[in-house]
Motif scaffolding. Sequence first.
Motif, mmCIF file in Angstrom:
data_model
loop_
_atom_site.group_PDB
_atom_site.id
_atom_site.type_symbol
_atom_site.label_atom_id
_atom_site.label_comp_id
_atom_site.label_asym_id
_atom_site.label_seq_id
_atom_site.Cartn_x
_atom_site.Cartn_y
_atom_site.Cartn_z
ATOM 1 N N SER A 1 1.046 -1.514 -0.227
ATOM 2 C CA SER A 1 -0.018 0.056 -0.034
ATOM 3 C C SER A 1 0.132 1.079 -0.039
ATOM 4 O O SER A 1 0.934 2.016 -0.684
ATOM 5 C CB SER A 1 -1.146 0.758 1.061
ATOM 6 O OG SER A 1 -2.074 -0.878 1.175
ATOM 7 N N TRP A 2 1.448 1.340 0.997
ATOM 8 C CA TRP A 2 3.264 2.348 0.951
ATOM 9 C C TRP A 2 3.720 2.378 -0.242
ATOM 10 O O TRP A 2 3.901 3.847 -1.371
ATOM 11 C CB TRP A 2 3.625 2.556 1.894
ATOM 12 C CG TRP A 2 4.762 3.326 2.076
ATOM 13 C CD1 TRP A 2 6.678 3.182 1.902
ATOM 14 C CD2 TRP A 2 4.798 4.817 2.349
ATOM 15 N NE1 TRP A 2 7.135 3.751 1.865
ATOM 16 C CE2 TRP A 2 6.167 5.426 1.964
ATOM 17 C CE3 TRP A 2 3.897 5.288 2.343
ATOM 18 C CZ2 TRP A 2 6.431 6.703 1.942
ATOM 19 C CZ3 TRP A 2 4.160 6.721 1.989
ATOM 20 C CH2 TRP A 2 5.480 7.111 2.072
ATOM 21 N N GLU A 3 4.234 1.347 -1.107
ATOM 22 C CA GLU A 3 4.588 1.376 -2.372
ATOM 23 C C GLU A 3 3.538 2.196 -3.474
ATOM 24 O O GLU A 3 4.371 2.974 -3.991
ATOM 25 C CB GLU A 3 5.053 0.139 -2.752
ATOM 26 C CG GLU A 3 6.340 -0.190 -1.501
ATOM 27 C CD GLU A 3 6.698 -1.663 -2.706
ATOM 28 O OE1 GLU A 3 6.200 -2.243 -3.411
ATOM 29 O OE2 GLU A 3 6.919 -2.464 -1.736
ATOM 30 N N LEU A 4 2.898 1.655 -3.210
ATOM 31 C CA LEU A 4 1.744 2.307 -4.261
ATOM 32 C C LEU A 4 1.318 3.589 -4.311
ATOM 33 O O LEU A 4 1.360 4.893 -5.251
ATOM 34 C CB LEU A 4 -0.153 1.918 -4.812
ATOM 35 C CG LEU A 4 -0.965 2.440 -5.426
ATOM 36 C CD1 LEU A 4 -0.549 2.534 -6.546
ATOM 37 C CD2 LEU A 4 -2.490 1.553 -5.331
ATOM 38 N N PHE A 5 1.180 4.027 -3.134
ATOM 39 C CA PHE A 5 1.026 5.366 -1.991
ATOM 40 C C PHE A 5 1.517 6.849 -2.143
ATOM 41 O O PHE A 5 1.591 7.645 -2.767
ATOM 42 C CB PHE A 5 0.491 5.630 -0.799
ATOM 43 C CG PHE A 5 -0.158 6.593 -0.929
ATOM 44 C CD1 PHE A 5 -0.547 7.780 -0.738
ATOM 45 C CD2 PHE A 5 0.666 7.809 0.367
ATOM 46 C CE1 PHE A 5 -1.429 8.979 0.063
ATOM 47 C CE2 PHE A 5 0.712 8.942 0.442
ATOM 48 C CZ PHE A 5 -0.488 9.431 0.589
ATOM 49 N N SER A 6 2.904 5.985 -2.375
ATOM 50 C CA SER A 6 4.134 7.055 -2.575
ATOM 51 C C SER A 6 4.710 6.965 -3.597
ATOM 52 O O SER A 6 4.918 8.121 -4.442
ATOM 53 C CB SER A 6 5.729 6.731 -1.976
ATOM 54 O OG SER A 6 6.110 5.295 -2.129
ATOM 55 N N SER A 7 3.978 6.208 -4.817
ATOM 56 C CA SER A 7 4.472 6.492 -6.301
ATOM 57 C C SER A 7 3.689 7.544 -7.038
ATOM 58 O O SER A 7 4.220 7.944 -8.261
ATOM 59 C CB SER A 7 4.277 5.064 -6.862
ATOM 60 O OG SER A 7 2.897 4.551 -7.150
ATOM 61 N N ARG A 8 2.250 7.179 -5.993
ATOM 62 C CA ARG A 8 1.737 8.357 -6.562
ATOM 63 C C ARG A 8 1.462 10.015 -5.587
ATOM 64 O O ARG A 8 1.827 11.059 -6.836
ATOM 65 C CB ARG A 8 0.446 8.599 -6.654
ATOM 66 C CG ARG A 8 -0.402 7.019 -7.484
ATOM 67 C CD ARG A 8 -0.011 7.117 -9.073
ATOM 68 N NE ARG A 8 0.374 6.255 -9.789
ATOM 69 C CZ ARG A 8 -1.181 5.837 -10.279
ATOM 70 N NH1 ARG A 8 -2.311 6.239 -10.198
ATOM 71 N NH2 ARG A 8 -0.855 5.103 -11.340
ATOM 72 N N ALA A 9 2.238 9.918 -4.568
ATOM 73 C CA ALA A 9 2.263 11.329 -4.215
ATOM 74 C C ALA A 9 3.457 11.563 -3.880
ATOM 75 O O ALA A 9 3.625 12.683 -3.736
ATOM 76 C CB ALA A 9 1.493 10.491 -2.108
ATOM 77 N N LEU A 10 4.013 11.373 -3.626
ATOM 78 C CA LEU A 10 5.615 11.762 -3.382
ATOM 79 C C LEU A 10 6.143 10.556 -4.886
ATOM 80 O O LEU A 10 7.977 9.692 -4.828
ATOM 81 C CB LEU A 10 6.352 11.107 -2.526
ATOM 82 C CG LEU A 10 5.789 11.824 -0.833
ATOM 83 C CD1 LEU A 10 6.254 10.748 0.103
ATOM 84 C CD2 LEU A 10 6.074 12.662 -1.099
ATOM 85 N N PRO A 11 7.161 10.453 -6.152
ATOM 86 C CA PRO A 11 7.171 10.673 -7.197
ATOM 87 C C PRO A 11 8.634 10.872 -7.053
ATOM 88 O O PRO A 11 8.989 11.411 -6.876
ATOM 89 C CB PRO A 11 6.194 11.222 -8.448
ATOM 90 C CG PRO A 11 6.106 11.122 -8.408
ATOM 91 C CD PRO A 11 5.426 11.728 -6.144
ATOM 92 N N SER A 12 9.525 10.056 -7.952
ATOM 93 C CA SER A 12 11.115 10.420 -7.941
ATOM 94 C C SER A 12 11.691 10.921 -7.905
ATOM 95 O O SER A 12 12.259 11.759 -7.901
ATOM 96 C CB SER A 12 11.804 8.544 -8.705
ATOM 97 O OG SER A 12 11.203 9.023 -9.767
ATOM 98 N N TYR A 13 10.855 11.650 -9.271
ATOM 99 C CA TYR A 13 11.241 12.715 -9.839
ATOM 100 C C TYR A 13 11.053 14.265 -9.135
ATOM 101 O O TYR A 13 10.894 15.385 -8.986
ATOM 102 C CB TYR A 13 9.753 13.663 -11.263
ATOM 103 C CG TYR A 13 8.497 13.467 -11.246
ATOM 104 C CD1 TYR A 13 8.368 14.774 -11.516
ATOM 105 C CD2 TYR A 13 8.140 12.479 -11.400
ATOM 106 C CE1 TYR A 13 6.961 15.132 -11.336
ATOM 107 C CE2 TYR A 13 6.955 12.420 -11.688
ATOM 108 C CZ TYR A 13 6.384 13.544 -11.537
ATOM 109 O OH TYR A 13 4.809 14.360 -11.472
ATOM 110 N N LYS A 14 10.334 13.871 -8.132
ATOM 111 C CA LYS A 14 9.745 15.259 -7.066
ATOM 112 C C LYS A 14 10.754 15.113 -5.789
ATOM 113 O O LYS A 14 10.506 16.133 -5.545
ATOM 114 C CB LYS A 14 7.992 15.792 -6.981
ATOM 115 C CG LYS A 14 7.635 15.766 -7.424
ATOM 116 C CD LYS A 14 6.328 16.342 -7.376
ATOM 117 C CE LYS A 14 5.360 16.847 -8.544
ATOM 118 N NZ LYS A 14 3.351 16.998 -7.813
#
Length: 799
Positions: free
Chosen positions: A333-346
């Motif tokens: 769940s954290w992996e999915l959420f963080s991929s959207r909320a805190l993407p690597s390019y940000k």
Amino acid sequence: MAQSAVSAVLGNVGSLAVEETSFLCGVTLEVAFLKDELIRLQGYLRDAESKRRSGIETVAILLSQIRDAAYEAENVIEAADYMKKRSMIKKGFMGAISRYARLPSDLTALHKIGVEIQRVRRKLSEIFQSIDRLKIDLDNQVVDDAVEDYDGLMHQHCKDDVIMVGFEDEYKEIVDKLVEGENMLSVVSIVAMGGAGKTTLARKVYTSSAVKQHFESLVWVTVSQKLKVIDLLREILKQILSDRDQSTKIDDMNEYEVGKKIHDILVKKRYLLVLDDVWETDTWEQINRTIKAFPDAANCSRVLLTTRKGDVANHVEMPTHVHALRGLDPQKSWELFSSRALPSYKRSGIHDLDKYEELGRKLTRKCDGLPLALAVLGGYLSRNLNTQAWSDVLLCWPSTKDTQMMRGIIARSYKDLPNHYIRSCLLYIAAFPEDYIISVSVLINLWIADGFIPHTPRHSVEKTARMYVSELAQRSFVQVVQTSIIHECAEGIRIHDILRDWCIEEAAQDGFLDVIHETTSGQVGASSSHNQTFYRSSFQNMSGQILHASPKLRALFGFGLSSSVSVSVSLPELRFLRVLHVENSRIENFSEVIDLCIHLRHVRLRVLGYTMVPSSIRKLIYLQTMDVPRCLYVSSSRSLWDIPTLRYVHLSSFPLPKRVQIPQNLEQLSMWAADDESEKDPMPILEMLPCLVVLELQYYKPKTMSFGAQGFPRLQELILEGCSFNKWTMEVGTMPKLSFLSFTDCRLGEGFPDGLLHLPSLRFVAKVLAQDHSNDSTLDGLRQKGCKIIGLFGREECY
């Protein structure tokens, strides 16, 4: 959506030329006053919208009045503009008279327009008095929402990554169950609540290389709650038949005939049938009730079924493997959420990243492992990167779970969209049927036609619209299911049914859009549940009913309307229609629409049978999209090409424009050769189109196809199907921006021209040819330059 209505109207009015001519006499001044009052009105809307959401009923009524007045103002201003433009393009003696003098009929019409403007201004005056009584404030700082710059998002989130975060084990297990095991026909069912990722997982399985290699025939159909067996079987047959011309015959078959045809084809193949979103336990029995359409040939054929109900999965009377899809565990769940909320390019630019991660993990736990909730919430928070906003969401989290939790997340993310234009664009998607794969290019044409894409100095309206698609995908409002290999951006999208249901309810609150199924009753433009006036209506899967029309309707959608639905009865009454979009339906007497619906911008008729297109099409001087691939043109006149606003044309057997008729704004053209013109080379005329980006030609057979040195200055895609020619001539300098060239069932005579090697931007050549050119020296040269050659001789491949 009063704010979007007024802004769209102002955008359209600003592009009209009524203030530039003395033809309209005193009406010109009245138009200017009306426009000023609309601008003033726009300043109040933000505060009014906030009060409406607080539940103040009188404000809701006021906003409805504002929207009505804005649309009425646009109608009357455009009527004046229409008079002026029609007088400029009239030909012959009467045309000369009307340009330099006013005929009695013109004076009468101008008087009516002036009276109507005065009536609208009186209505606006009453609205301003109501604003004063309700103490609605004027927001002087922001008269209109800004249009954000989305350049950084243009190529983000173009591929679905939901199931790659959390469902890897389930994916492998389901693929193994499909391609291994017993020989007899069996079922694999995926069961989970709405928003849990059933369809996304199933689609990933369906498109996997292992599944494609194992099964000879693959079929995907969405069953949904409103099952019509005959429509479902017809769709399945269309997918398994390779001959595209069979589609018309299929629509005339009865249920037994379609089922038998499916059986006769599939009994010889190892097949996979996907039944997505099954609601009723007897669905399998229903689709096999007249004949066993799906045979068990003991060849490892399979059925993959998704459903929200466990009893549906267990009811099918054949060997069944039921996979209950669990919610994501905390880490996934954290992996999915963080991929959207805190993407690597940000991440590199975020201060206090640890604080965001601490808050994010708490929010992740609140979502109970529901992928849709995690994705939408993550998308919302990615656009609100301050810890106070994240803390506020956590503090205001609803105590209820599942559906109510999802609705709260959706509403918050919707309200956070950057401007009312993109909010309108999202609600517009609800006009399409459930689980429908929406063409992005078609959607963009619709948005532009209905005025929801603002003109900006930095971007074309098409680029702004694509930015909106990217933004909606980034926030997980839509899911990208098809990506352009050429431009690496979204080509097809779909919306989750939970999100769609929310959008339908939101759009219905103030008359933006009404979606009507066979299970509801009512008339076009009037809600099925109350007496509110609607300006857009979408009719889906209707039969045996007459569709009556409100005269105020601006957009009419029809999907799956049977031959017994009489759409034509009411179409001539829709004087202010801007959009007519009908697919997989029957429609009669289309020519009657042309005479009164002078405001039409978008006409898409993907209908059963041929449509008669009269010469009076020339009256549609605002027309942007003409998408009628099965048309019969009933006049020798070339009047379509006289319409200056055309951007997208898709027609069959239609005259090519003459040199003097080239519409300067045309960006996309798709045409079949008319019988008497198939041997003519169309390129010397078409290459003069200055704005053309996409050109698709079918069944042209000239001896020589020639491309001049200055031809096609902006063309990016050239698609040829069923064409044949002995030789090409290509002068240096032609098609400087061409990046994609496609041949399907073409005969090239001498082969590929050497001139292709001089096209500076060519990156892809797709070929499915009638003869083998695999060793062509030109193709070898293109490969050496880094151009990709797609497709194999004698075998069709998806590209």
